[in-house]
Scaffold this motif. Sequence first.
Motif, PDB file in Angstrom:
ATOM      1  N   GLN A 124      19.276 -48.132   4.849  1.00 59.13           N
ATOM      2  CA  GLN A 124      19.980 -49.253   5.464  1.00 59.13           C
ATOM      3  C   GLN A 124      19.435 -49.552   6.856  1.00 59.13           C
ATOM      4  O   GLN A 124      19.283 -50.719   7.239  1.00 59.13           O
ATOM      5  CB  GLN A 124      21.480 -48.957   5.532  1.00 59.13           C
ATOM      6  CG  GLN A 124      22.143 -48.852   4.169  1.00 59.13           C
ATOM      7  CD  GLN A 124      23.633 -48.620   4.265  1.00 59.13           C
ATOM      8  OE1 GLN A 124      24.309 -49.195   5.112  1.00 59.13           O
ATOM      9  NE2 GLN A 124      24.156 -47.771   3.395  1.00 59.13           N
ATOM     10  N   LEU A 127      16.243 -51.488   6.469  1.00 54.20           N
ATOM     11  CA  LEU A 127      16.493 -52.871   6.073  1.00 54.20           C
ATOM     12  C   LEU A 127      16.953 -53.709   7.261  1.00 54.20           C
ATOM     13  O   LEU A 127      16.493 -54.841   7.453  1.00 54.20           O
ATOM     14  CB  LEU A 127      17.543 -52.910   4.970  1.00 54.20           C
ATOM     15  CG  LEU A 127      17.092 -52.442   3.581  1.00 54.20           C
ATOM     16  CD1 LEU A 127      18.291 -52.293   2.656  1.00 54.20           C
ATOM     17  CD2 LEU A 127      16.087 -53.422   2.985  1.00 54.20           C
ATOM     18  N   VAL A 128      17.855 -53.156   8.058  1.00 52.52           N
ATOM     19  CA  VAL A 128      18.352 -53.880   9.230  1.00 52.52           C
ATOM     20  C   VAL A 128      17.225 -54.101  10.230  1.00 52.52           C
ATOM     21  O   VAL A 128      17.083 -55.199  10.788  1.00 52.52           O
ATOM     22  CB  VAL A 128      19.520 -53.111   9.885  1.00 52.52           C
ATOM     23  CG1 VAL A 128      19.878 -53.719  11.236  1.00 52.52           C
ATOM     24  CG2 VAL A 128      20.732 -53.106   8.963  1.00 52.52           C
ATOM     25  N   TRP A 129      16.408 -53.081  10.450  1.00 47.89           N
ATOM     26  CA  TRP A 129      15.285 -53.244  11.375  1.00 47.89           C
ATOM     27  C   TRP A 129      14.347 -54.346  10.889  1.00 47.89           C
ATOM     28  O   TRP A 129      13.933 -55.214  11.654  1.00 47.89           O
ATOM     29  CB  TRP A 129      14.502 -51.944  11.520  1.00 47.89           C
ATOM     30  CG  TRP A 129      13.279 -52.160  12.357  1.00 47.89           C
ATOM     31  CD1 TRP A 129      13.173 -52.109  13.708  1.00 47.89           C
ATOM     32  CD2 TRP A 129      11.980 -52.551  11.880  1.00 47.89           C
ATOM     33  NE1 TRP A 129      11.900 -52.433  14.108  1.00 47.89           N
ATOM     34  CE2 TRP A 129      11.152 -52.705  13.012  1.00 47.89           C
ATOM     35  CE3 TRP A 129      11.446 -52.776  10.608  1.00 47.89           C
ATOM     36  CZ2 TRP A 129       9.815 -53.080  12.904  1.00 47.89           C
ATOM     37  CZ3 TRP A 129      10.107 -53.155  10.514  1.00 47.89           C
ATOM     38  CH2 TRP A 129       9.313 -53.294  11.641  1.00 47.89           C
ATOM     39  N   ALA A 131      14.960 -56.828   8.890  1.00 49.75           N
ATOM     40  CA  ALA A 131      15.616 -58.131   8.984  1.00 49.75           C
ATOM     41  C   ALA A 131      15.565 -58.646  10.417  1.00 49.75           C
ATOM     42  O   ALA A 131      15.279 -59.827  10.651  1.00 49.75           O
ATOM     43  CB  ALA A 131      17.061 -58.029   8.502  1.00 49.75           C
ATOM     44  N   ASP A 132      15.825 -57.782  11.374  1.00 50.29           N
ATOM     45  CA  ASP A 132      15.776 -58.173  12.787  1.00 50.29           C
ATOM     46  C   ASP A 132      14.364 -58.592  13.194  1.00 50.29           C
ATOM     47  O   ASP A 132      14.182 -59.481  14.030  1.00 50.29           O
ATOM     48  CB  ASP A 132      16.257 -57.031  13.682  1.00 50.29           C
ATOM     49  CG  ASP A 132      17.759 -56.799  13.558  1.00 50.29           C
ATOM     50  OD1 ASP A 132      18.458 -57.696  13.057  1.00 50.29           O
ATOM     51  OD2 ASP A 132      18.218 -55.708  13.952  1.00 50.29           O
ATOM     52  N   GLN A 134      12.290 -59.944  11.198  1.00 52.30           N
ATOM     53  CA  GLN A 134      11.906 -61.037  10.291  1.00 52.30           C
ATOM     54  C   GLN A 134      10.712 -60.638   9.423  1.00 52.30           C
ATOM     55  O   GLN A 134       9.804 -61.432   9.168  1.00 52.30           O
ATOM     56  CB  GLN A 134      11.610 -62.313  11.074  1.00 52.30           C
ATOM     57  CG  GLN A 134      12.828 -62.846  11.833  1.00 52.30           C
ATOM     58  CD  GLN A 134      12.565 -64.159  12.534  1.00 52.30           C
ATOM     59  OE1 GLN A 134      11.461 -64.428  12.997  1.00 52.30           O
ATOM     60  NE2 GLN A 134      13.586 -65.013  12.609  1.00 52.30           N
ATOM     61  N   CYS A 167      22.427 -57.541   5.376  1.00 49.86           N
ATOM     62  CA  CYS A 167      21.383 -58.356   6.024  1.00 49.86           C
ATOM     63  C   CYS A 167      21.470 -59.796   5.513  1.00 49.86           C
ATOM     64  O   CYS A 167      20.668 -60.212   4.661  1.00 49.86           O
ATOM     65  CB  CYS A 167      19.994 -57.792   5.745  1.00 49.86           C
ATOM     66  SG  CYS A 167      19.765 -56.059   6.162  1.00 49.86           S
ATOM     67  N   ARG A 168      22.409 -60.532   6.003  1.00 51.98           N
ATOM     68  CA  ARG A 168      22.587 -61.916   5.562  1.00 51.98           C
ATOM     69  C   ARG A 168      21.376 -62.770   5.963  1.00 51.98           C
ATOM     70  O   ARG A 168      20.863 -62.650   7.059  1.00 51.98           O
ATOM     71  CB  ARG A 168      23.853 -62.504   6.176  1.00 51.98           C
ATOM     72  CG  ARG A 168      25.144 -61.850   5.664  1.00 51.98           C
ATOM     73  CD  ARG A 168      26.365 -62.559   6.185  1.00 51.98           C
ATOM     74  NE  ARG A 168      27.592 -61.916   5.743  1.00 51.98           N
ATOM     75  CZ  ARG A 168      28.163 -62.116   4.555  1.00 51.98           C
ATOM     76  NH1 ARG A 168      27.602 -62.951   3.713  1.00 51.98           N
ATOM     77  NH2 ARG A 168      29.271 -61.477   4.217  1.00 51.98           N
ATOM     78  N   ALA A 170      18.412 -62.578   5.241  1.00 54.33           N
ATOM     79  CA  ALA A 170      17.122 -61.895   5.377  1.00 54.33           C
ATOM     80  C   ALA A 170      16.290 -62.105   4.117  1.00 54.33           C
ATOM     81  O   ALA A 170      16.817 -62.358   3.033  1.00 54.33           O
ATOM     82  CB  ALA A 170      17.329 -60.404   5.629  1.00 54.33           C
TER      83      ALA A 170
END
Length: 202
Positions: A124, A127-129, A131-132, A134, A167-168, A170
């Motif tokens: 997770q 994934l967040v990294w 997404a941030d 891009q 991750c909306r 993303a």
Amino acid sequence: MNYQQARFLQSAAKLNQLPPDTGIEIAFAGRSNAGKSTALNRLTGQKHLARTSKTPGRTQLINLFELTPGARLVDLPGYGYAQVPLEIKQRWQHTLSMYLQTRKSLKGLVILSDIRHPLKALDQQMLVWAADAQLPVYLALSKADKLKSGARSRALQQARQQVSALCRDAEIVVAPFSGLNGLGLDTLKQWLDDFFDPPMAE
């Protein structure tokens, strides 16, 4: 892209040992037992291109494989290591983090996560990294051959819902994958082809 022409390029213990930061790199990441090396071997049709180990967490190097000049696949050290000294674990984590944050030629990330217990905390975080940053992600739910069709479909749906909530908006593809029987291989290749076809060399 003909992935069967992949060849081992080099290993790097430190970022300053990597090849020039040009072209396109797609990195494979995941927990130490998620099946990264198996996936790379299945993708390239070469049984021993990426070394597999019975002891998770032993790969301490960034391993690079060249498809064509300027087009590379990268096997990153696994995260969530077992039975590894803390000092070594911290050094690996730092190198992995710096590669992900600073490598300009990194254009996409394939994250392997065991479909039977997917999206652990470190998955997770990755994934967040991404997404941030891009950075496009292909979340391959590995070892999909271990589940029957119904259970596999349910696990896939749950993972997609979890990723959507985490991750909306993303750019993340979630799909089943098996390095054993090749399930999902064509879908992964199509995703990779968007980066490598035509391959870019600088």
